[in-house]
Design a protein around this motif. Structure first.
Motif, PDB file in Angstrom:
ATOM      1  N   ASP A   1       2.078  -5.168   4.771  1.00 16.46           N
ATOM      2  CA  ASP A   1       2.980  -3.485   4.782  1.00 16.46           C
ATOM      3  C   ASP A   1       4.197  -4.256   4.903  1.00 16.46           C
ATOM      4  O   ASP A   1       5.117  -3.414   3.999  1.00 16.46           O
ATOM      5  N   SER A   2       5.225  -5.013   5.723  1.00 19.34           N
ATOM      6  CA  SER A   2       6.574  -4.909   6.169  1.00 19.34           C
ATOM      7  C   SER A   2       6.529  -6.431   4.862  1.00 19.34           C
ATOM      8  O   SER A   2       8.131  -6.961   4.396  1.00 19.34           O
TER       9      SER A   2
ATOM     10  N   ASP B   1      -7.726  -4.520  -1.042  1.00 19.00           N
ATOM     11  CA  ASP B   1      -6.707  -4.467  -0.754  1.00 19.00           C
ATOM     12  C   ASP B   1      -6.287  -6.174   0.227  1.00 19.00           C
ATOM     13  O   ASP B   1      -5.508  -6.435   0.967  1.00 19.00           O
TER      14      ASP B   1
ATOM     15  N   GLY C   1      -2.752   5.273   5.310  1.00 18.54           N
ATOM     16  CA  GLY C   1      -2.667   3.768   5.875  1.00 18.54           C
ATOM     17  C   GLY C   1      -4.223   3.501   6.290  1.00 18.54           C
ATOM     18  O   GLY C   1      -5.081   4.401   5.723  1.00 18.54           O
TER      19      GLY C   1
ATOM     20  N   LYS D   1       3.900  -4.910  -2.691  1.00 13.53           N
ATOM     21  CA  LYS D   1       3.053  -4.682  -3.575  1.00 13.53           C
ATOM     22  C   LYS D   1       2.764  -5.160  -4.858  1.00 13.53           C
ATOM     23  O   LYS D   1       3.792  -5.411  -5.620  1.00 13.53           O
TER      24      LYS D   1
ATOM     25  N   LYS E   1      -2.866  -5.770   7.946  1.00 14.58           N
ATOM     26  CA  LYS E   1      -2.619  -4.495   6.944  1.00 14.58           C
ATOM     27  C   LYS E   1      -0.686  -4.859   8.131  1.00 14.58           C
ATOM     28  O   LYS E   1       0.091  -4.381   6.814  1.00 14.58           O
ATOM     29  N   SER E   2      -0.691  -4.666   8.894  1.00 13.24           N
ATOM     30  CA  SER E   2       0.782  -4.599   9.596  1.00 13.24           C
ATOM     31  C   SER E   2       1.970  -5.350   8.788  1.00 13.24           C
ATOM     32  O   SER E   2       3.198  -5.220   8.559  1.00 13.24           O
TER      33      SER E   2
END
Ligand code: HEM
Ligand code: HEM
Lengths: 230, 149
Positions: free
Chosen positions: B143-144, A123, A36, B148, B139-140
């Motif tokens: 991610d969910s 990212d 992460g 991707k 980011k959290s």
């Protein structure tokens, strides 16, 4: 028979150290990619190191000792086919067998592409490879897709690699894995002409420094992204 | 008569399907635009955190304020379930399976952007710490709920 065999140096020390350093870099890149946000900087450093190792290996393929050189193990398609078709289990290869030789360069190229693609991706939040700002978003996204897919391919290749060397080590008892640690294989007494007599450590160190310096220069020369101010 | 009714019905269904499609496409484009705007205000703070541009508390305060205003719009623009559309999007269908959680993640980003505004009064260390917390809230959610690449 046994007394006819004696251990002879096949893999020079730099190649062996290189191999295990590559394992560490790939494992490190993987773990830090999964771990992460806070680990992304470390991910970059593992990736840069992998890139430097790739450059080193390409150079060592020309300037290393006999069994590290591409000319000694990149066999012609004919030889590869003949190897695949052989009936009787042949004598163990001194260095790479014809398949092993090609897979070694394939892995190096894959890792090189993996690390290079990383240089361009982001990212979309905080972290970006040093060259992310020189490509447009769709190119970066495309490369990020490859950064994911290639890694899956590398995982698969490495799995196959581990299965193959395990088979040669415990199935065929050729001591391949041990040889990646101490460098020696059991060979018939007479065949000294293909044994390696030196490690060329100093030369390897020099090449590694050059490879690392190249990667570091590449990273430091990267342009600073342009930010918008309102 | 029957024939022309059928043709009419067919045309109407095409038209309404493409109308629905256009609406979906517009929504998806608006979302992506919104998140691009968020990133645009977020960007210079990234540059400061990396030492690429000089630290400027006033600018961070201003830009974090904008992010705090923009983040609640995420919940608005994602309200419509577009998971059936094949228009290019990285939004996962899970968003609408648990819209409450998705909204909570957007709310966390709003909160942390406000916290960053407040932290700019407390010096560089506190500011960057608050910025890190804001970034991990983005980011959290990604991610969910973001596919991707
Ligand atoms: C051989 C070396 C490398 C390996 C094996 C590797 C592997 C990976 C993997 C598996 C991911 C995916 C994580 C996920 O799915 O969430 C990833 C993400 C990423 N890597 Fe690498 N990487 C390498 C080198 C690099 C380098 C050199 C850079 C840049 C300097 C880089 C930058 C990134 C970035 C920015 C992401 C996040 C992308 C995203 O969030 O979409 N990587 N890497
Ligand atoms: C990340 C994981 C790994 C990668 C990327 C990797 C990569 C490579 C490469 C590129 C070579 C060719 C060496 C050369 O350039 O000449 C090689 C050879 C070798 N590796 Fe690995 N390796 C990995 C893991 C392992 C593991 C876990 C083992 C042991 C269980 C192993 C055992 C060997 C052996 C025995 C050889 C020599 C093969 C031969 O004699 O032809 N490797 N590896």
């Amino acid at each position: 028979m046994q007394s006819d065999q004696r251990p002879q140096l096949i893999w020079d020390l730099p190649l062996r150290l290189w191999h295990w350093a590559l394992v560490v870099c790939l494992a490190g890149s993987w773990v830090t990619a999964e771990a992460g946000f806070d680990w992304t900087t470390t991910h970059f450093y593992f990736g840069y190191s992998a890139l430097a190792l790739v450059l080193f290996r390409l150079a060592w393929g020309m300037l290393g000792t006999f069994h590290s050189r591409y000319t000694s193990f990149l066999a012609s398609p004919k030889t590869v086919i003949a190897y695949l078709r052989r009936k009787n289990p042949s004598e163990p290869a001194r260095g790479h067998n014809p398949i092993g030789g090609w897979s070694s360069i394939i892995v190096v190229v894959l890792v090189g592409l993996q690390a290079s693609s990383g240089l361009f991706i982001s990212d979309d939040i905080f972290y970006a490879g040093p060259y992310n700002s020189v490509v447009n978003t769709s190119t970066a996204d495309w490369l990020a897709g490859w950064h994911h897919r290639l890694f899956t391919l590398i995982q698969f290749t490495v799995l196959l690699h581990i299965l193959a060397v395990s088979w040669y080590t415990w199935g065929k008892k050729e001591g391949l894995i041990q040889a990646m640690f101490h460098g020696r294989k059991m060979l018939p007494r007479g065949s000294t002409e293909e044994a390696v007599s030196e490690d060329r450590g100093l030369r390897a160190l020099l090449l590694l420094i050059i490879a690392a310096a190249l990667v570091a220069t590449l990273v430091y020369l990267a342009p600073v992204p342009e930010y918008e101010f309102y | 008569m029957i024939r022309s009714t059928m043709i009419f019905a067919l045309l109407f269904s095409f038209a309404s399907a493409s109308w629905a499609d256009e609406r979906t496409q517009k929504t998806i484009e608006a979302r992506q635009g919104l998140l691009k705007v968020v990133a645009q205000y977020f960007g210079p703070i990234v540059g400061m955190a990396k030492g690429q541009i000089p630290f400027d508390a006033a600018l961070i305060e201003k830009n974090a304020g904008k992010v705090a205003e923009l983040a609640p719009m995420i919940t608005d623009l994602f309200a419509q379930d577009t998971s059936a559309s094949d228009y290019a999007t990285e939004a996962k269908a899970d968003i609408w399976a648990d819209y409450e959680d998705f909204s909570a993640k957007a709310a966390t980003t709003t909160e942390r952007a406000n916290a960053l505004v407040a932290a700019t009064a407390e010096g560089r260390g506190a500011t960057m710490k608050a910025f890190g917390a804001l970034g991990s809230s983005c980011k959290s959610c990604h991610d969910s709920y973001r596919e991707k690449k």
